[in-house]
Design a protein around this motif. Structure first.
Motif, PDB file in Angstrom:
ATOM      1  N   ALA A 137      -3.815  15.657  29.008  1.00 10.79           N
ATOM      2  CA  ALA A 137      -2.490  15.154  29.377  1.00 10.79           C
ATOM      3  C   ALA A 137      -2.293  13.740  28.855  1.00 10.79           C
ATOM      4  O   ALA A 137      -1.224  13.392  28.352  1.00 10.79           O
ATOM      5  CB  ALA A 137      -2.318  15.192  30.896  1.00 10.79           C
ATOM      6  N   ARG A 138      -3.341  12.923  28.938  1.00  6.59           N
ATOM      7  CA  ARG A 138      -3.224  11.547  28.435  1.00  6.59           C
ATOM      8  C   ARG A 138      -3.062  11.548  26.921  1.00  6.59           C
ATOM      9  O   ARG A 138      -2.260  10.796  26.372  1.00  6.59           O
ATOM     10  CB  ARG A 138      -4.456  10.735  28.829  1.00  6.59           C
ATOM     11  N   ARG A 144       0.408  12.649  26.022  1.00  2.39           N
ATOM     12  CA  ARG A 144       1.370  11.585  26.311  1.00  2.39           C
ATOM     13  C   ARG A 144       1.355  10.539  25.198  1.00  2.39           C
ATOM     14  O   ARG A 144       2.398  10.089  24.755  1.00  2.39           O
ATOM     15  CB  ARG A 144       1.031  10.951  27.657  1.00  2.39           C
ATOM     16  N   THR A 145       0.154  10.191  24.770  1.00  2.51           N
ATOM     17  CA  THR A 145       0.035   9.199  23.703  1.00  2.51           C
ATOM     18  C   THR A 145       0.677   9.730  22.418  1.00  2.51           C
ATOM     19  O   THR A 145       1.455   9.031  21.769  1.00  2.51           O
ATOM     20  CB  THR A 145      -1.452   8.886  23.432  1.00  2.51           C
ATOM     21  N   GLU A 191      -5.160  10.177  38.700  1.00  2.00           N
ATOM     22  CA  GLU A 191      -5.625   8.938  38.053  1.00  2.00           C
ATOM     23  C   GLU A 191      -7.120   8.738  38.257  1.00  2.00           C
ATOM     24  O   GLU A 191      -7.796   8.183  37.404  1.00  2.00           O
ATOM     25  CB  GLU A 191      -4.877   7.723  38.610  1.00  2.00           C
ATOM     26  N   TYR A 214      -1.309  14.348  36.552  1.00  3.48           N
ATOM     27  CA  TYR A 214      -2.757  14.541  36.620  1.00  3.48           C
ATOM     28  C   TYR A 214      -3.292  13.412  37.487  1.00  3.48           C
ATOM     29  O   TYR A 214      -2.659  12.361  37.606  1.00  3.48           O
ATOM     30  CB  TYR A 214      -3.381  14.478  35.221  1.00  3.48           C
ATOM     31  N   ARG A 251      -6.903  16.034  32.604  1.00  2.92           N
ATOM     32  CA  ARG A 251      -6.464  14.641  32.524  1.00  2.92           C
ATOM     33  C   ARG A 251      -6.572  14.109  31.097  1.00  2.92           C
ATOM     34  O   ARG A 251      -5.665  13.463  30.594  1.00  2.92           O
ATOM     35  CB  ARG A 251      -7.295  13.776  33.472  1.00  2.92           C
ATOM     36  N   ARG A 252      -7.678  14.402  30.453  1.00  3.12           N
ATOM     37  CA  ARG A 252      -7.883  13.909  29.082  1.00  3.12           C
ATOM     38  C   ARG A 252      -6.789  14.461  28.156  1.00  3.12           C
ATOM     39  O   ARG A 252      -6.183  13.724  27.378  1.00  3.12           O
ATOM     40  CB  ARG A 252      -9.270  14.339  28.606  1.00  3.12           C
TER      41      ARG A 252
END
Ligand code: CTP
Ligand code: CA
Length: 304
Positions: A143-144, A147-148, A225, A223, A140-141
């Motif tokens: 993927a975020r 994305r950023t 939430e 991923y 998740r980390r």
């Protein structure tokens, strides 16, 4: 049993719950296991169905009846549980790791039953299993962050999110049984130029400004939430729990004290839910469904 009087606040949400305890094979007839009954995970699945969620229950060696309305995936080992959870997590909103996952497995799985001999028994060497909860947090980390960085264009999915049964992950490579699994290499998971990703993409690709070469699954929730862990502690329950919450990068950690007939195999338990960036929530001794509802209340509040 029909569960009434619950809000439908998880309607339209996909949740994955792991339950039970993994078994790590020593030989064809023996395993290393633990005392988890699966009751808490099953209570979570039942209550999530009652609150409207689409539930995938990954059940490791549980003998309880299937909860009505949940999709049940049966697994035995930590490796199988990992594959099932990561695959289901790819388009889930929430993952709750209620399963007791073996930290270690026998380094070698004997193909034939180990025989008793006149001499002393051979030692059993152990190898470390991957930490699935920590992996979910990392996925998740990353993927975020991707994305950023991409700023609106579709980022590549992290390698670990691509469910490929042939690639069991670097931590599992030590399994002495099968052929060496293909390593999940450092190269970007996207490999947009490769023939495989091109073949895999069309059906699942979603239209829209974000759809790009990397779309291997629907955009919604590449991923989860919200990620929830459980921790069984025998001592220094809160201090150990806080450290674990930080280490695993999850949102909620349900901590309960085990041993002496507490929690494992019982129908009731008490717990403290540790909340990332918030105050802990005490749940008094009571049915596992009551604890499950507190977890879903906290999860629902964190869903976008
Ligand atoms: N967990 C996991 N994969 C593992 C071990 C644990 O996903 N290989 C998950 C469990 O499902 C649980 C959480 O991590 O949600 C905490 O498990 P716990 O055994 O309490 O934590 P560990 O990090 O294994 O620490 P220890 O056993 O040393 O206390
Ligand atoms: Ca553990």
């Amino acid at each position: 049993r029909v569960l009434r009087g619950r809000p439908r606040d998880l309607a339209g949400r996909k949740v994955v719950v792991s339950a039970g305890g993994t078994r790590e094979a020593i030989d064809p007839v023996r395993y290393l296991g633990n005392r988890s009954s699966g009751r808490q995970g099953y209570a979570l699945a039942r209550t999530a169905v009652a609150r409207g969620a689409e539930v995938t229950l990954v059940a490791a060696n549980v003998t309880l009846p299937d909860p009505a309305g949940a999709k049940v995936v049966r697994v035995e080992s930590a490796s199988e549980l990992r594959d099932a959870v990561l695959a289901a997590a790819a388009d889930a909103d929430v993952v709750v790791m209620a399963a007791a996952v073996a930290d270690f497995r026998p380094a070698t799985r004997h193909e034939a039953k180990i025989k008793k001999t006149d001499g002393e028994p051979e030692p059993i060497f152990l190898a470390k299993n991957p930490d699935i909860l920590a992996e979910l947090g990392t996925i998740r980390r990353e993927a975020r962050a991707a994305r950023t960085r991409a700023g609106g264009t579709k980022p590549p999915l992290p390698a670990a999110t691509v469910p490929d049964p042939a690639a069991a992950g670097p931590d599992l490579a030590g399994a002495a049984t099968g052929p060496e699994p293909a390593a999940v290499g450092p190269e970007p998971a996207g490999a947009t130029t490769g023939p495989e990703s091109a073949a895999a993409a069309p059906e699942l690709a979603v239209a829209g400004p974000e759809s790009g070469d990397f779309v291997a699954r629907p955009e919604r929730g590449a991923y989860p939430e919200v990620i929830v862990g459980f921790a069984a502690e025998t001592h220094d329950v809160l201090a150990n729990g806080q450290a674990k919450l930080a280490r695993k990068g999850c949102d909620l950690l349900v901590v309960n004290q085990v041993g002496e007939g507490l929690a494992f195999g019982t129908t009731d338990n008490a717990a403290t839910v540790l909340v990332a960036g918030g105050d802990p929530v005490e749940v008094p001794f009571g049915p596992k469904e009551a604890l499950a509802d507190v977890v879903w209340d906290l999860v629902a509040a964190r869903l976008p």
